[in-house]
Design an enzyme around this catalytic site. Structure first.
Site, PDB file in Angstrom:
ATOM      1  N   SER A 181       0.831  -1.199   0.000  1.00 32.86           N
ATOM      2  CA  SER A 181       0.000   0.000   0.000  1.00 32.86           C
ATOM      3  C   SER A 181       0.866   1.249   0.000  1.00 32.86           C
ATOM      4  CB  SER A 181      -0.903   0.030   1.230  1.00 32.86           C
ATOM      5  OG  SER A 181      -0.160   0.346   2.396  1.00 32.86           O
ATOM      6  N   ASP A 182       0.359   2.322  -0.612  1.00 28.42           N
ATOM      7  CA  ASP A 182       0.956   3.608  -0.333  1.00 28.42           C
ATOM      8  C   ASP A 182       0.796   3.857   1.164  1.00 28.42           C
ATOM      9  OD1 ASP A 182       2.150   6.084  -0.577  1.00 28.42           O
ATOM     10  OD2 ASP A 182       0.932   6.708  -2.280  1.00 28.42           O
ATOM     11  N   TRP A 183       1.654   4.677   1.720  1.00 30.08           N
ATOM     12  CA  TRP A 183       1.724   4.806   3.177  1.00 30.08           C
ATOM     13  C   TRP A 183       0.419   5.392   3.733  1.00 30.08           C
ATOM     14  CZ3 TRP A 183       5.157   2.038   1.509  1.00 30.08           C
ATOM     15  CH2 TRP A 183       6.293   1.642   2.208  1.00 30.08           C
TER      16      TRP A 183
END
Length: 836
Positions: free
Chosen positions: A237-239
């Protein structure tokens, strides 16, 4: 399709088989499996001793490898921005630079590099375009594949991001991109498909929604990414992008970052035990993570040894210097002013604040800290040392916006640590009673990640500053929550400023400034102290910044004009600022900020032998372009900016770049401009596949500079184009283009091939890039460029049957130098494959 695991690459040879990874999986209970699926910290995954799995370390860095720490003392090599890499149209060079990043990653103990960014330049207002390659899916896909190959050849995993349609920054956490299936497949997914075919080992899911579904829960992660394309690595995932537990866990999302908290950290085990999330889904996620760990040498007893890598010395800097020239685009060279002959110069005026304080990279999560930096002013001075006098004039008064205290900057106050006396600042962490828990010397007033100390409730930045000029200075503290600012013991600001954003870039990287003004005397040292409270959930980034008194614009301009008038040649460097081009926000305008257009016009009127250099990450309007004899686009050129640009200016290297994005003459001419979602939070890609040069061709309007445009220091004549009269739809074919170097210098030309038809929409077909090849020739030499056209050029995506289909029919091939300069043409017929 060649999935990410087909290359069998690892740090020291073939990795584990799927059967061996399956045996390791059997050794883990449900709790151990679930624990592996959320990060252990901001940049690391969990280790698992039961299967000899060490933690994986991730790092940001399309243009450099920052590592785990956001600390200005931990320096990195800084490459030219991804737009500059794509502008080189040079797969081999990009691969070399990817290999350099791999060496940097290994030096810093990084296993997974969060790059490349494969989103497209849909609108020129996109604020993060410096981190993306281009407006075209083929150029983006090829450049991304070369980057991936270079990084992964060094035993480090690359990450293709942000999957998918994350092409603007406005409301990026919540925006719902509405895009039709054919456009999604043929345009926005195409670079990611190329990345999977190149063997990319990780893919990052984006923040945004696509057609109503958040990407961390989107069916697109399963099909096409995994089941259709054969991607067998993990989806990271993106952060902070995993914001709900069940829908994302049921989907093909594999790893939630960062940790240790998050929607999966609590409750996922119970959800599996209650039958809400299938156990097989958990096993698949863990298997993919183990596969990645194996490929980077983090799995096994003992783990494979990562070879040390050296990234210091002359060779890396020489490569970065060469990359500057390779990506620099010569947009205009009227009268062949360039290259300048040093032997004929007695004086050169260098003008513009960007000449001395060049932007070498874009702002946001990709930022790294260079150990050294060569400004354009430095590079020109070095190149002309002993030959010509070089004068410098900023041409503009100092900026009104505060900048973090930095002892290296000449437009701010001199700054020193009040305890050690060294240049820089003193950073302290204080407890609830104001007691000191930790103190250290830092080099900058921008502290993104202070030391983590138990019991710390306040961050303090303290500095002795000595203004270089007297007057009303602006001082600022950046952060959220309780903030205060004192000067010589006087409290100038004190208040509580609640968090008003959930964008990670704004919260954790670039918090807002709270400013005050105060009179300071030139040369009189004062102590400045900024404090911010560490309230839970508000981040920790803290900044102490300053701006000098506003100068007189007329005086600054007059000084620049006088310097230019008295010189044999003038070089003006203009560009965007951190406020106008950065992650987390889109641009409001394509105009250059701060009166730079007027500066260019004034200098050119004073000296007709003026070269203008653009220091931007993406397009800007250049309304004076017909008035200047020479115009160079340097992008954000990385740490070797000045030497690389001097090589171009004085003819030691040819400007090798070609535009990866179409540049408009005026903002109102741009066919696709909108980046803001509507009142329902939707951003509709109503233009379909017609973005970039395709949109310009469809509209019939003419831009200032077409996609693919770029001049060199020699001339070329295009001869015949040889293409097969018939091709089999869905199969590749070659086109041969003959050309001659008609100039007086050895040079490089990028030969581009575009194809129109057949149309899948019923509209008149619009040509699109289907191949390119570079040639090098001496003066008078004739060469042949062989351009390979991939089989997909003669296929179209069928939204009715949800598959790629052959598209027989008559096709028009056009060959030449840019999307708007294609002198060669040929008609070919695409025939249906046998048996259809």
């Amino acid at each position: 399709m060649g999935g990410a695991g087909t290359d069998g690459a690892s740090t020291d040879g073939a990795g584990m088989t799927d059967e061996e990874i399956g045996h390791l999986l059997e050794k883990l209970d449900l709790g151990q499996k679930v624990r592996l699926l959320t990060g252990a910290s901001s940049w690391r995954t969990h280790a698992e001793p039961a299967i000899a799995l060490r933690a994986l370390t991730f790092s940001d860095g399309p243009a450099g490898v920052r590592g785990e720490a956001w600390d200005e003392r931990d320096t990195s090599l800084v490459l030219p921005s991804p737009t500059a890499l794509a502008a080189a149209w040079d797969d081999e060079l990009v691969g070399e630079l990817g290999g350099l990043l791999a060496a940097e990653a290994r030096r810093k103990g990084v296993d997974v590099l969060l790059a490349p960014t494969l989103n497209l330049h849909r609108s020129p207002l996109g604020g993060r375009h410096f981190e993306c390659f281009s407006e075209d899916p083929l150029l983006t896909g090829r450049t991304g594949a070369a980057f991936i190959g270079g990084v992964q050849s060094g035993g480090v995993a690359a990450t293709a991001k942000h999957f998918v349609a994350n092409d603007a920054e406005t409301d990026r956490l919540t925006v719902d991109v509405r895009v039709d299936e054919q456009t999604l497949r043929e345009v926005y997914l195409a670079p990611f498909e190329a990345a999977v075919e190149a063997g990319v080992r990780a893919v990052m899911s984006a923040y945004n929604r696509v057609n109503g579904v958040t990407m961390t829960a989107a069916p697109l992660l399963e099909r096409p990414l995994k089941s259709e394309w054969g991607f067998d690595g993990p989806v990271v995932s993106d952060w902070g992008a995993v914001r709900s537990p069940l829908d994302t866990a049921r989907a093909a999302q594999d790893l939630a970052m960062p940790g240790p908290d998050g929607p999966w950290a609590e409750g996922l085990r119970n959800a599996v035990e209650q039958g809400l999330v299938p156990g097989e889904r958990i096993d698949d996620k863990v298997r993919r993570l183990l596969r990645l760990a194996d490929r980077v040498g983090a799995l096994g007893d003992p783990p494979r040894v990562r070879r040390p890598a050296a990234t210091s010395g002359a060779r890396p800097r020489a490569l970065l210097r060469r990359a500057v020239a390779a990506g620099t685009v010569l947009l205009r060279n009227d009268g062949e002013l360039l290259p300048l002959d040093p032997a004929r110069l007695r004086s050169v005026a260098v003008v513009g604040t960007h000449a001395a304080a060049v932007r070498i990279q874009g702002g946001g999560s990709a930022e790294v800290f260079p150990a050294s930096l060569v400004s354009p002013l430095d590079g020109i001075r070095a190149a002309l040392a002993g030959t010509a006098e070089v004068t410098y004039s900023p041409g503009l008064p100092p900026g009104a916006l505060p900048r973090p205290l930095d002892p290296v900057r000449t437009d701010g106050p001199s700054t020193r640590d009040p305890v050690s006396g060294e240049p820089g600042v003193r950073v302290r962490l204080l407890d609830a009673d104001g007691g000191e828990l930790h103190a250290e010397h830092r080099l900058s007033g921008r502290i993104v990640e202070p030391a983590r100390v138990a019991g710390a409730e306040t961050v303090e930045i303290r500095a002795l500053i000595r203004p270089r000029e007297g007057g009303e200075w602006t001082l600022a503290v950046g952060g959220w929550g309780a903030l205060s600012l004192t000067v010589s013991g006087r409290v100038l600001l004190s208040g509580t400023f609640p968090l008003d954003s959930d964008d990670p870039a704004r919260v954790h990287v670039a918090p807002p400034y709270r400013s005050v003004r105060t009179a300071l005397a030139a040369g009189e040292e004062v102590e400045v102290v900024a404090r911010r409270g560490l309230a839970p959930g508000t981040g920790v980034a803290t900044v102490l910044a300053a701006a000098p008194p506003p100068g007189d614009a007329a005086t600054a301009l007059a000084s620049a004009v006088a310097a230019a008038r008295d010189a044999d040649a003038a070089v003006v460097v203009v560009g965007t600022t951190e406020e106008s081009e950065s992650e987390g926000r889109d641009r409001d305008t394509l105009r250059l900020p701060d009166g730079q257009d007027a500066l260019v016009r004034s200098v050119v009127r004073a000296n007709p032998r003026t070269v203008v250099i653009l220091n931007t990450g993406g397009p800007v309007t250049v309304p004076w372009r017909a008035e200047v004899p020479a115009l160079l686009l340097a992008w954000f050129p990385g740490q070797e900016a000045g030497d690389g640009l001097a090589d171009v200016l004085f003819g030691r290297a040819e400007p090798g770049g070609r535009l990866p994005t179409t540049w408009a003459a005026a903002e109102e001419d741009v066919p696709v401009l909108r980046t803001r979602p509507d009142e329902r939070g939707q951003l509709r890609y109503v233009e379909g596949p017609f973005i970039g040069y395709r949109a310009w061709l469809r509209s019939g309007a003419s831009p200032a500079y077409w996609f693919g445009h770029g001049l060199g220091y020699t001339g070329w004549s295009y001869g015949a184009m040889e293409a097969p009269s018939e091709v089999i739809a869905g199969q590749p074919f070659d086109v041969r283009i003959r050309l001659r170097n008609t100039g007086r210098r050895r040079g490089r030309e990028v030969v581009q091939l575009y194809l129109a038809g057949p149309s899948a929409t019923g509209e008149p077909p619009v040509r699109r890039l289907v191949g390119y090849a570079a040639v090098v020739a001496d003066p008078g030499e004739e060469v042949v460029a062989v351009v390979r056209v991939g089989g997909r050029a003669t296929e179209r995506w069928s939204a009715e049957r949800h598959r790629r289909e052959s598209a027989p029919g008559e096709l028009l091939l056009r060959g030449g130098r840019s999307a708007g300069d294609l002198p060669l043409s040929a008609v070919i017929t695409a025939c249906a494959p046998p048996g259809r």
